[in-house]
Design a protein around this motif. Structure first.
Motif, short mmCIF file in Angstrom:
data_model
loop_
_atom_site.label_atom_id
_atom_site.label_comp_id
_atom_site.label_asym_id
_atom_site.label_seq_id
_atom_site.Cartn_x
_atom_site.Cartn_y
_atom_site.Cartn_z
N GLN A 45 0.83 -1.29 0.02
CA GLN A 45 0.03 -0.04 0.07
C GLN A 45 0.87 1.36 -0.07
O GLN A 45 0.60 2.17 -0.62
N THR B 226 -4.30 -1.76 0.78
CA THR B 226 -4.54 -0.36 -0.05
C THR B 226 -5.81 0.13 0.31
O THR B 226 -6.00 1.28 0.48
N ARG C 162 -6.13 1.45 3.66
CA ARG C 162 -5.36 2.62 3.87
C ARG C 162 -6.17 4.00 3.16
O ARG C 162 -6.13 5.05 3.85
#
Length: 589
Positions: A283, A319, A322
């Motif tokens: 990420q 990802t 986040r």
């Protein structure tokens, strides 16, 4: 009554009794026929429906019996079909088996496939228009799906004669000799190709996802072009699925991250899967992209997102966690965002495993070696091969340096060993790729110069496109195949080499940074950045005990055979068919 003669009464009673008996006999015969018909239906046997009255007292019973019988026959046919598939559970997945499987799973619903690459290309050669099928694992895996269930394949038409053989909307029926589905080609102008394909896709997302130490380039103009082309493809998909209930759409790769959401917003009843053919980075790395939130939101419009490995799935979920407010079910690998659920799963792609040859495998190897030595003009005892697009992610330079180190450490192989690099030119419109090709040529020349006293060039370059049929003799002739990618989604060359070795010979040297290394554990796994590790693996491959070499190849071939490209397609379709649509679009299949 007293005036009615007894004989008349008797006659009336006899007549009434006869009528009752006649009606009873008729009803009995009709019920017997109905019973036999239902019994046949329960056994799954198709028989001609009995002629029964459609009016009067029995009409409702007859109607219900007909409905029940037809339902029983259909249910039995479905059960038999599923039983056949279960019976084939341990056998090789083939295009024919896949076609039967798809018809059951999609219940005759058509499928729409979207990819940048088209399955058929028309080109002008010598004043004629010729049609060819580009060599592609993606095409091999997906075309049987559309042959089985019909539908449309939407792709960029990049052949110079593509639109001369299509209608005004770019449509034509394919395959040409036996049309089974519609290919719809979209015309992209040079500015769109430069921005969407060369720019954002291949100068931005490609290096970003491969972490091959090439800096990704993100331009606002490329992003605008990428969005524009995704919208153009979305409009084409929506036209193709218009009037179809619960259509199924299968989107391919990083060129179309925005497409799932664009389709879902207009057609919430569509089942949408996207398969991501390249790695998904961690990420922190993906966060480099200025438009990461737009890309992730676009992808989460899909009902199913597929990657090659569980590791890539985990990176994707990190990802999402986040960059978006969402609920992630880590146990079930489901992301819930904006009221929509997306399943994230690994689907490792593969190749078509060939049927057993009628020829003697050892004789094929001998013929292949004779052919290859004639082509390269060099007779040597040991041959290794590499087959790649000329791409900086494939570890070609690292491979060359490993070969150099191998010959430095083992000078007895000088003059007895040659490595053949088949390199297909790729993305020649991009400066980074032109520079890389020049670097490959220069490094090969340097190493050959270093060992010129051996009389045999250690590295032979074959820098042109080769068909699978042209590559096959190289696979068969090689003592070792070297796959040293710095980062790869899967790398089908590794599996192609294994599938080609019916003689159970040859050794596979495989980078640990390929998706294939998660499956092909009997390969010699190396870190491509470790030059000595490559050199030592090459020595091990050439000096391996024949019994060990055969045992490793048998196990490798078993893995590829059982998990071929048709199984990959079937697994994707299974997941797509299992999608639960929200009311009022809940599936009736």
């Amino acid at each position: 009554m007293e005036n009615i003669p007894l004989t008349v009464v008797g006659i009336a009673l006899v007549a009434a009794l006869a009528s009752v008996l006649a009606v009873r006999l008729i009803l009995r015969r009709r019920v017997e026929r109905l019973t036999l018909w239902l019994r046949d239906a329960r056994a799954g046997q198709k028989s001609e429906a009995p002629r029964l009255p459609n009016r009067g007292l029995l009409a409702p019973l007859v109607h219900e019996a007909e409905t029940l019988a037809n339902d029983l026959v259909r249910a039995h046919e479905t059960a038999e079909q599923e039983a056949r598939l279960r019976q084939l559970g341990d056998s090789l997945w083939t295009a024919k088996r896949l076609a039967e499987h798809v018809r059951v799973k999609l219940a005759k619903r058509p499928l729409v496939v979207v990819s940048n690459r088209e399955p058929y290309r028309h080109s002008r050669r010598g004043g004629r228009v010729e049609c060819d099928m580009p060599a592609s694992g993606l095409v091999t895996g997906l075309e049987p799906l559309l042959r089985a269930c019909g539908g449309a394949w939407i792709a960029h038409g990049d052949g110079d004669a593509d639109f001369s053989v299509a209608d005004a909307l770019g449509r034509l029926r394919v395959p040409i000799d036996n049309p089974m589905y519609t290919l719809r080609r979209l015309r992209l102008d040079p500015a769109e190709v430069k921005g969407y394909y060369e720019g954002f896709s291949n100068e931005g997302l490609w290096p970003l996802c491969h972490i091959a130490h090439t800096r990704p380039i993100f331009r606002a103009t490329d992003w605008a072009s990428y969005r524009q082309v995704n919208e153009k493809f979305a409009a084409a998909v929506l036209e193709e699925i218009e009037g179809t209930e619960e259509p199924c759409v299968l989107v391919q790769d990083y060129h179309f991250t925005l497409l799932p959401r664009l389709i879902k917003e207009k057609r919430p009843d569509a089942r949408i899967a996207l398969f991501w053919h390249i790695p998904w980075p961690n990420q922190e790395a993906f966060g480099i992209c200025p438009w990461q939130e737009d890309l992730v939101k676009g992808l989460l419009g899909a009902d199913v997102i597929g990657f090659h490995t569980q590791f890539h799935c985990n990176n994707f979920l990190d990802t999402v966690d986040r960059c978006l407010e969402s609920h992630i079910d880590r146990a079930g690998y489901v992301v819930k965002h904006d009221g929509h659920a997306t399943v994230v799963k690994p689907f490792p792609i593969s190749v078509d495993f060939p049927e057993k040859s009628k020829e003697d495998p050892a004789a094929e190897v001998r013929a292949a070696r004779e052919q290859i030595t004639r082509e390269i003009g060099v007779k040597v005892e040991f041959i290794a091969v590499g087959v790649d697009r000329l791409d900086y992610t494939k570890g070609i330079l690292e491979r060359f340096r490993g070969i150099e180190r191998f010959l430095d450490k083992n000078p007895g192989y000088c003059g007895r060993f040659t490595f053949i690099q088949i390199g297909a030119p790729s993305r020649t419109g991009l400066t980074a790729y032109r520079d890389f090709t020049a670097e490959v040529e220069a490094e090969a020349a340097r190493i050959n110069g270093h060992f010129k006293n051996g009389g045999v060039p250690p590295i032979v370059l074959r820098m042109k496109h080769h068909s699978h049929e042209e590559i096959l003799p190289y696979y068969r002739a090689a003592d070792a195949c070297m796959v040293t990618s710095l980062h790869d989604g899967m790398n089908l060359v590794a599996k192609e080499f294994v599938a080609a070795r019916e003689d159970e010979g040859g050794a596979l040297i495989l980078s640990r940074f390929t998706g294939a290394s998660w499956e092909l554990r009997d390969a010699l796994i190396v870190n491509p950045y470790d030059v000595d590790a490559i050199a030592d693996a090459l020595l091990a491959a050439l000096e391996m005990d024949p019994d060990e070499r055969a045992l490793r190849m048998v196990r490798l071939r078993s893995t590829v055979r059982e998990n071929n490209v048709y199984r990959w397609s079937a697994d994707l379709i299974d997941e797509l068919a299992a999608v639960r649509l929200p009311a009022p679009w809940a599936s009736r299949a």
